[in-house]
Every structure is written in C-alpha cells, then in structure tokens.
Design an enzyme around this catalytic site. Structure first.
Site, PDB file in Angstrom:
ATOM      1  CG  HIS A   1      52.419  -3.289 -64.689  1.00 34.18           C
ATOM      2  ND1 HIS A   1      51.633  -3.852 -65.676  1.00 34.18           N
ATOM      3  CD2 HIS A   1      51.829  -3.635 -63.515  1.00 34.18           C
ATOM      4  CE1 HIS A   1      50.614  -4.492 -65.131  1.00 34.18           C
ATOM      5  NE2 HIS A   1      50.716  -4.380 -63.823  1.00 34.18           N
TER       6      HIS A   1
ATOM      7  CG  HIS B   1      46.628 -10.510 -63.189  1.00 34.37           C
ATOM      8  ND1 HIS B   1      47.949 -10.640 -63.595  1.00 34.37           N
ATOM      9  CD2 HIS B   1      46.583  -9.398 -62.428  1.00 34.37           C
ATOM     10  CE1 HIS B   1      48.662  -9.649 -63.094  1.00 34.37           C
ATOM     11  NE2 HIS B   1      47.871  -8.882 -62.378  1.00 34.37           N
TER      12      HIS B   1
END
Length: 413
Positions: free
Chosen positions: A113, A297
């Site tokens: 990620h 986000h």
C-alpha cells in the site's frame, strides 16, 4: 531499517494531484540515473498515461526505472500499457499478482500500500496519493482529498536504501527467471545527501516482519506526549483499543483533540465503522469533524507545534496489521504550521462538526454492535497474525511472455 531522527531536511507539503503530479513528473523528466517508484494504484487514465509517457522517456534516455505496483490495486492494466513500458526498458514489478476468480479479486489481504518515489537518490516523495485521475478536482464530486510530501536532504538517502532493499527482498522470491538479466545494470550508489533544510524527520514503515506495529507505536507515543493539540485527518479510522485509549486520555487531560473523518466516504461501510466510535470519543471530549466536500483519502496528523506525519497508513486494521505501509514523521515548526493551516481551513470550510446532542443516545442494538465491533478491532491484529504470511514476492510483469495478461503467473518455473 531502524527508525531514527535524521536532521537537515527540506520537506514540502503537496495537497492533492494538482500539486503532487506536476512535481513528480517534473523530477522524472529531469532524472539522470534512476527512478524508483512504488504505488498501490496505477490506473490507465489520463494521470496513468502521463506517468507512462514520463517513465518511458526516462528509460529511453538511459535512466534505470523500477516501478512496483500492487497486484490487487493495479490489476487492470492492459497488455499494451505493460508491453510498451517493457520495450522502453522500464522494469515493472507486481507485488503478489493474482488471477480473478468469478470476476472477483481475492488477493485482498497483505497489500503493498506504500506510495514512494525516489529520483536519482536526490529527491523523494512519500504520501497517500495514487496515480489515478480521481486525485484531481476535475474528476468531479468523487475526487479525493489527500496529501504527500516532497523531501530533499539526508532522509532521501534512507528512503533510497529502503526502496532498494524492498526490491532485492521481493526479487529473491521470484519463481521465474528475471527477464531483465540480459540488460546491463545501472548501479547507483546511495550517497548521503547534504543538509537541505531545518526539518528532522524519519521514515517509518509497517511490514509483517520486524516492523509490524511501528507506525501505530509512533502515533501513540506522540499522542501520549501531546500537551496542547492533536489533529488527525484519516480516511479509514477504526483503530485498536490502545490507540483509542490514548486519544481519550489526551482529551481528558485538556489536549484539544480533533479528528477529521469521512463524511462522504467512497465506501459506506467506512462511515458506519467510524460512527460506532463516536459516542466513546465525544464523551471523552474529542472533537469530530466530518469532511463533506468529497471523499477524504488523506492520512496525516499533527501534535502540538512540531510533530507531524504524512504517509500511506490509514488507522484501520488493514493498514495497522496487514498492509505494507510507509509514513514520514516530521519534527519541524514551519512544516507543522503549514499543515495546521491547511487542516484548519478544511475544518472551517468543508467539514461538519458532530454534535453529541444531535447524535442522540444510541439504541441497545447500536450499543451491542459498537461493543462487538470495537473489541473485534482490538483483537483483530492478533487474529490477523495467524493468517499465512506470504513473503513479499515481486514478479516481473512480463515474466512468461512478451505481452501477458496482467497478473498472469503462468510459464515455466
């Protein structure tokens, strides 16, 4: 990799794709020796195509280009996209590619990620912004709000070493012959960079080995040390018991604790999970703001007047117990002030503060649901550790044929 404060850095905050993409693409365009890039998501849209052109141009002029994408987050790249990168000399690696089954991607756990770029060992970028058009305002109401940092100075050398170690470890477990071995390797020595500014900083990563809980631990240490204020803006907020306890303790001792969470989430379950914790937090004096302009986000935070962090790690079980993550932690008053001004503006202009009275008393069902969900997250990291811990294996995108389907693991051993 040991997390340590490294002085002498210049660190600039970059907000959203409008600030981030031009800087990254400009640095790639000026690269002389090497580009190393890691990202969770690379989409074949206008941003991904622009990156595609920049990487190919760099490789064609002799720059060594290594790109690592996640097999779950970047599963839909076309054969043409991958093939033209390879033909230009770009080395595209895929972290745990997996085939779809019944149209679904099942390789969801333990993702790569991180979002990192290092150019010529001289400048680095770390943050939460992927290479997709939904990080630009013109994408519309679903455009994401996010941040990254551009770094110059001695910390870049540490990040550079980390990216090369990650590549070497991942390639060690490849089952197929490396298709690039016939190419001449450009070896770039990691040289310590001179001081470029006043910020002390460190790279903190989370993996499934020696750094299992490092990012969460640094958060908790900073929360425990805070005396005046804490502001956390995080897209996926569902931390464990000890993290929650430190936040509530900080608020009860008089620290101004503010959370900026998703009001318009890209996944409805995100808001459901976060609201389960609202009563506990508000009861302790924590202030909660829901960002309602577009999906949040970001993964940033600041404590008091010096400490700040920007990176890829959410505050949920996936990021804190499963994914491979990277955050930069910064100790610098000037950077803290810039981030503070951005977050204050966000809270004033684009957020709704959650009122405890308006929230009302939870029903018995909500209390029970909150209890089980809360304690599930408390135990989740321990349970997750029982899952198979596959090695961080990288496969070249063209391991078996010149233009394979993305994520195809076929071919000879």
């Amino acid at each position: 990799m040991s997390s340590r404060w490294i002085p002498g850095n210049d660190i600039q905050l970059l907000e959203n794709g409008e600030e981030f993409f031009p800087r990254v693409f400009a640095c790639i365009a000026n690269a002389k020796q090497e580009v190393v890039l890691e990202t969770f998501i690379l989409f074949e849209d206008k941003v991904g195509l622009q990156l595609h052109q920049a990487l190919m141009a760099a490789a064609r002029r002799g720059v060594q280009v290594d790109v690592t994408v996640d097999g779950f987050g970047s599963s839909d790249l076309s054969d043409h996209f991958i093939g033209t990168l390879a033909e230009a000399g770009v080395r595209l690696h895929v972290f745990d590619p997996g085939k779809r089954l019944l149209g679904w991607r099942w390789n969801v756990l333990r993702r790569m990620h991180r979002k990192i770029v290092v150019v010529d060992g001289h400048v680095a970028f770390v943050g939460g912004i992927n290479y997709s058009a939904d990080h630009l305002a013109d994408f519309g109401p679903e455009a994401k709000q996010d941040w990254a940092v551009e770094i110059q100075g001695p910390l870049v050398s540490e990040i550079h070493r980390f990216t090369h170690t990650a590549l070497a470890q991942g390639q060690r477990y490849q089952r197929t012959r490396q298709w690039w071995r016939s190419r001449k390797q450009v070896r770039v020595q990691t040289q310590d960079q001179p001081h470029a500014g006043e910020a002390a900083a460190m790279l903190v990563v989370r993996d499934n080995g020696d750094h299992f809980g490092d990012i969460e631990r640094h958060y908790r240490i900073a929360i425990r040390s805070a005396r005046k204020r804490i502001i956390i803006a995080n897209a996926y907020f569902f931390p464990g018991y000890r993290f929650m306890k430190e936040l509530r303790r900080a608020a009860r001792r008089g620290v101004d604790v503010r959370l900026i969470l998703q009001g318009e989430p890209d996944m409805p379950i995100v808001k459901t999970a976060a609201t389960m914790l609202y009563h506990r937090l508000l009861g302790a004096g924590v202030k909660i703001y829901e960002y309602c302009e577009k999906p949040l986000h970001g993964k940033v935070a600041l404590m008091d007047d010096e400490w700040a962090t920007v990176g890829s790690s959410n505050l949920d079980p996936l990021s804190l117990a499963l994914n491979l993550e990277a955050n930069v932690i910064i100790r610098d008053r000037a950077f803290n002030q810039v981030l503070s001004e951005r977050l204050d503006k966000l809270m004033c202009s684009s957020c709704k503060q959650i009122d405890r009275v308006e929230l009302g008393q939870p029903s018995r069902w909500q209390v029970a649901r909150s209890f089980f969900a809360y304690h599930f997250t408390r135990r989740y990291p321990g349970w997750a550790s029982w899952l198979p811990r596959h090695v961080p294996r990288l496969l070249p995108a063209l391991a078996s044929r010149l233009h394979p389907a993305y994520g195809d693991q076929g071919g000879k051993e």
